[in-house]
Design a protein around this motif. Structure first.
Motif, mmCIF file in Angstrom:
data_model
loop_
_atom_site.group_PDB
_atom_site.id
_atom_site.type_symbol
_atom_site.label_atom_id
_atom_site.label_comp_id
_atom_site.label_asym_id
_atom_site.label_seq_id
_atom_site.Cartn_x
_atom_site.Cartn_y
_atom_site.Cartn_z
ATOM 1 N N ALA A 101 -20.451 26.949 13.682
ATOM 2 C CA ALA A 101 -21.298 25.760 13.555
ATOM 3 C C ALA A 101 -21.591 25.385 12.112
ATOM 4 O O ALA A 101 -22.022 24.273 11.833
ATOM 5 N N ASP A 157 -20.954 21.164 13.486
ATOM 6 C CA ASP A 157 -21.003 20.647 14.852
ATOM 7 C C ASP A 157 -22.074 21.446 15.601
ATOM 8 O O ASP A 157 -22.494 22.500 15.141
ATOM 9 N N VAL A 159 -23.153 23.831 18.814
ATOM 10 C CA VAL A 159 -22.445 24.859 19.586
ATOM 11 C C VAL A 159 -23.250 25.175 20.842
ATOM 12 O O VAL A 159 -24.461 25.406 20.765
ATOM 13 N N THR A 192 -17.920 23.309 21.188
ATOM 14 C CA THR A 192 -18.693 22.514 20.239
ATOM 15 C C THR A 192 -19.080 21.190 20.886
ATOM 16 O O THR A 192 -18.518 20.797 21.914
ATOM 17 N N VAL A 198 -14.429 27.183 20.900
ATOM 18 C CA VAL A 198 -14.720 28.231 19.924
ATOM 19 C C VAL A 198 -14.318 29.587 20.485
ATOM 20 O O VAL A 198 -13.758 30.428 19.788
ATOM 21 N N THR A 229 -25.741 20.618 25.241
ATOM 22 C CA THR A 229 -25.680 19.910 23.958
ATOM 23 C C THR A 229 -26.693 18.775 23.912
ATOM 24 O O THR A 229 -27.397 18.580 22.909
#
Lengths: 239, 239, 239, 239, 239, 239
Positions: A101, A157, A159, A192, A198, A229
């Motif tokens: 991240a 970004d 995560v 992400t 990831v 998110t």
């Protein structure tokens, strides 16, 4: 069909409470239903030895579980004198996930240590820890910016992580303990906010599974991570 | 383009030498190019405590690396007084993978312990260990049958493993050390001879990767595991 | 009379294979019959703390045994979390023995670490380790000379080791496991190529033994070490 | 010529004080000059697991040194969390030596544990420990007889130990710290009262030594052990 | 005069929240101001070995602190591989204190384990742990009664604890971190609801203190424990 | 009434023998009746890390017990691989108590380490260790003064310690093992020669005790500490 009555692609109730720990540079109590993990981010003024004089910093994680976070009490790892293989595997996973991240070249020669302590466990503690750990990490970076240590947030970004699995041969999202303990397969996904992968870890508990089943689990994971998110962004006030 | 000159879907030279360890019930020296792992299978007359009186047996694994198996000498774990998180993660993986090969209800209340010791390392030690460990395990089951402990071989399927990764953004099969140390992503696949998925572990080392890239790695893994499976069957005299 | 049919003053078949480990500065797979020990020499750029600023270097050794090197599997020391007293005693002995071969004032402030890992055990692992460790050490010194770190080889003498014992009250040379496990007395001798005594360790397993018996064991040891020395020289191309 | 002014074949002042520890079944404070070791013998009602149902007992030993028994304070092993290799080597030696004194088939399925704790160190602590340990062990056997656990003393022979070495190239008896720290060679001998050899350990500290030198050390050891044996018998009231 | 503005005999805000941990037989989140400790009581079906066949049960405690419960992050004890002396001292104290509350002959051959984990620390964690541990223990006993394991609650008395100290030479009640870190003396008192003394621990941090000062601290402790007891009773619904 | 026949306010026979350990900068064998503790003081040329560059030194303590100091042999802590909670609690207490005796700003950036090893135990080992540790510390300070490291003795006051308890409900002074093992309450007091309180630790073993009982124990402690102080002064030649 699920013990909880949830739809196959339905997450448990999610919440992220920032500022939970008075002393930490960043913190978040994350809840995925009855799984509660306290994540704190501690800023340390030195990068690990192998990064000295590289201008680079580091993000690492430690994971623990209160002895009675679980149905039956587990041994206290500090009393047993070592961390189990499971604990080490999880904290290595959390660290790798959160390093994705951050632009480590932009935090200076410092280390941010994320502690994830499970206060109550009901399945999915590692994915809750990653999701909440991201929020604590983000809060810590803001503290660093407000203190003038960095100018802008070096966040590449968001995560998020979630577990999926085959429960009674049906792919379901966000396994709770009742499901997890009898699942035929179990997979953890770390994604992400913009959709990059990831980490993927899939394990057949009993019989091997087919590739198509795995792809359906991945699709469920995308649904779950989108929800996580969105909530992370809401709590952090990100657009 | 690969440092070794191999094609992107080309395995290193493979070999499995059975009967390497004089004392063990089953053994195999497996070589994936310059990665050499000695796998032994030891039969123990007792199942672990949590399986007592269930009629079920168990397969477990331990993993180690000789200190100078690597480019620069690593600490001896016995001298440091504990196994690293990496070691524990690998041996848990090997154990899970090999349990998928055997019907544990048909070996009696016994335990088979697979020791995988890396004599020389050049990338892919855990996947070589799983592939060679399967051969040692199979030899051990034959020893058990020949000794009259079991009537038929309780083998559900063969098990093979290989690592794939993104090297300079190109998907390649069976990473060696030169590739592994600079790869952008790294994934280990454990597959059965009939195509089932036992375990998938994919990690983005730097940037997150896309789902399509992951699927290409999985396709390469099928090619590699097919080659490994063929060689395992040849050495074991399976049809 | 001996289980192996050997004469009382007959060694097992000896072999030293140099260059066995690709990465090490020196290495040797030594075999005394079915006892196989992989010896590697690793050059480290720093001398131990207590020799800093003395201009002197150091030679040290570590010893290990693969869990299934033996008839019945032994615990993995890394998993148990500590090296046994036996292991520590042996590695201290190997280190002392090999330091007798080298002029430590002529290798600079460096350390050479000899790892002796028993791949297969059939009695006499510590004496095979010393004998093979000398070869690995000698190869390492050559690597250092070829790299320009030293001008000439600082070798004072060759070093060989062998065990002798009273088997059914008869002195015999180079005990194998069958003999060792029932011997009345057991003695290890470390001798230089020119006949000097580096170390003597004799133990009565049951009844005390007489001084004359001990002297006969020493005479056998000279015969054995002469044979080992000759083979070491042949392999190393020493005149 | 010796720092202490002693003749080359002269022991330090010897004393054995029995009954030193109020609670132990047998005890002895042994002094070889300024080397003082408290030896206690503790009777335990169970033999070790590997001797269960054999009718045999066992004698074992543990060794320790008070942190400030030495010129400069050493780490407390309990605080460091492990016993050094040296400690383990010594306590294994003491145990082997004392088992040679007793007919283990005649003490029943019991264990006698000899603790040897160095109160003050001035060289030769392990040989003092063996010599004093024998006295404590003998006292314990008497306690057992007086309690009716055994009918007669199952003592096969007395056991004594002494160190000899090459000091400035001269063989001398019973090295003290000043001699030991600069000796060219150092040998420990464990002998029975009737002249049998229980254990011999000779080490060249610097240059290898010649066989004749070793034989002269053995001759000195006989002189020393005779003196120790005489004093042991006097204190124990043996004829 | 106190950093918090409290009167010298004024407690911090107190709260006890029962039922905090879903899985435990009894639990309580106790807060003494910013000091928050989660106490859980786990019922185990076996008494410790030394109480087998006595008809008696046992109460014991373990104590831990989340790494970032404090101003600067502390090492995780599980990662360091041992509990500090401070941790062990505190958990022994908690165990002794809580055993005073229960008639151990009336809980059967069982063990109740109280885990006290500090979520946030601001001074007085051990006294908060005892006070909250009593509530968790009491809840556990009720669970046992409701399950028919015992007929009546075997509670002898309530137990409360508080710390007092000399802050700028003035006796004050219930030290917080700011006071504790500069206090001249620090004393912990464990008292029963009916006024009995269970434990007293007073330490002069700098200068020794006078007996009269100590008596004044004890008087403050009575005031504090009365308040704690009242709140415990209210929460537990005791009259 | 007391098993030993002593009056309730009567100490056991006291003795302090200085200079017991040849190598230490200060030493004292202290005896409280059959409780014998060897205390040594070792001067180290460096202060602990957290005091670097403060001009301040430190006094710390370690505590141990020979395995057969007690009625039945206890495990050797070095062999078990860790110090018990009891050991750590005691050595922390000894360290705190002795730091109260010295002006740490006047010993330079050095550390004095007090080792207290119990040679024989009969109750009250920690209080004997504190009382004897003070004498060893004082001797060490004299050695430092005689070596010119300090000009005058930086001793603020003498320090003595004693245990008192309720034996068959009667307050008695200086508990021995017979009393201690059945006492209803047990309290340790550390007092200075001029009457200041350094540490108080009182524990109810069974029933809580009343405040008045505690005050009577404190009065007995004053009687005992006065006797100890007088003997310390006599041995040290203080007026």
């Amino acid at each position: 069909m699920r013990p909880s009555g949830r739809a196959t692609d339905e997450m448990r109730e999610l919440s992220f409470e920032t500022g939970y720990a008075k002393h930490a540079e960043g913190s978040c109590m994350v809840k995925f239903g009855d799984t509660h993990v306290l994540c704190t981010a501690s800023l340390e003024s030195r990068t690990p030895p192998w990064l000295r004089d590289t201008g680079k910093g580091w993000v690492t994680a430690e994971y623990g579980m209160l002895p009675r976070a679980t149905h039956t009490r587990g041994d206290r790892e500090a009393a047993r004198g070592k961390q189990s293989g499971r604990t080490q595997e999880i904290q290595r996973l959390i660290g790798r996930a959160l390093r994705a991240a951050v632009d480590l070249t932009r935090i200076g020669e410092r280390q941010i240590r994320i502690d994830c302590d499970v206060i109550q466990a009901d399945g999915g503690t590692r994915t809750a820890a990653i999701s909440g750990g991201f929020v604590a990490l983000h809060e810590c970076l803001r503290t660093m910016r407000d203190a003038g240590l960095i100018e802008t947030l070096p966040v590449k970004d968001t995560v998020a992580a979630v577990s999926c699995g085959l429960y009674k041969n049906t792919p379901v999202l966000d396994l709770d303990y009742d499901e997890d303990s009898t699942a035929d397969a179990d997979a953890n996904f770390v994604l992400t906010g913009t959709g990059g992968v990831v980490e993927i870890q899939g394990t057949a508990e009993g019989e091997p599974f087919a590739e198509e089943q795995f792809l359906r689990l991945m699709r469920l994971a995308r649904i779950g991570c989108d929800a996580i998110t969105a909530e992370q962004k809401r709590v952090l006030g990100l657009r």
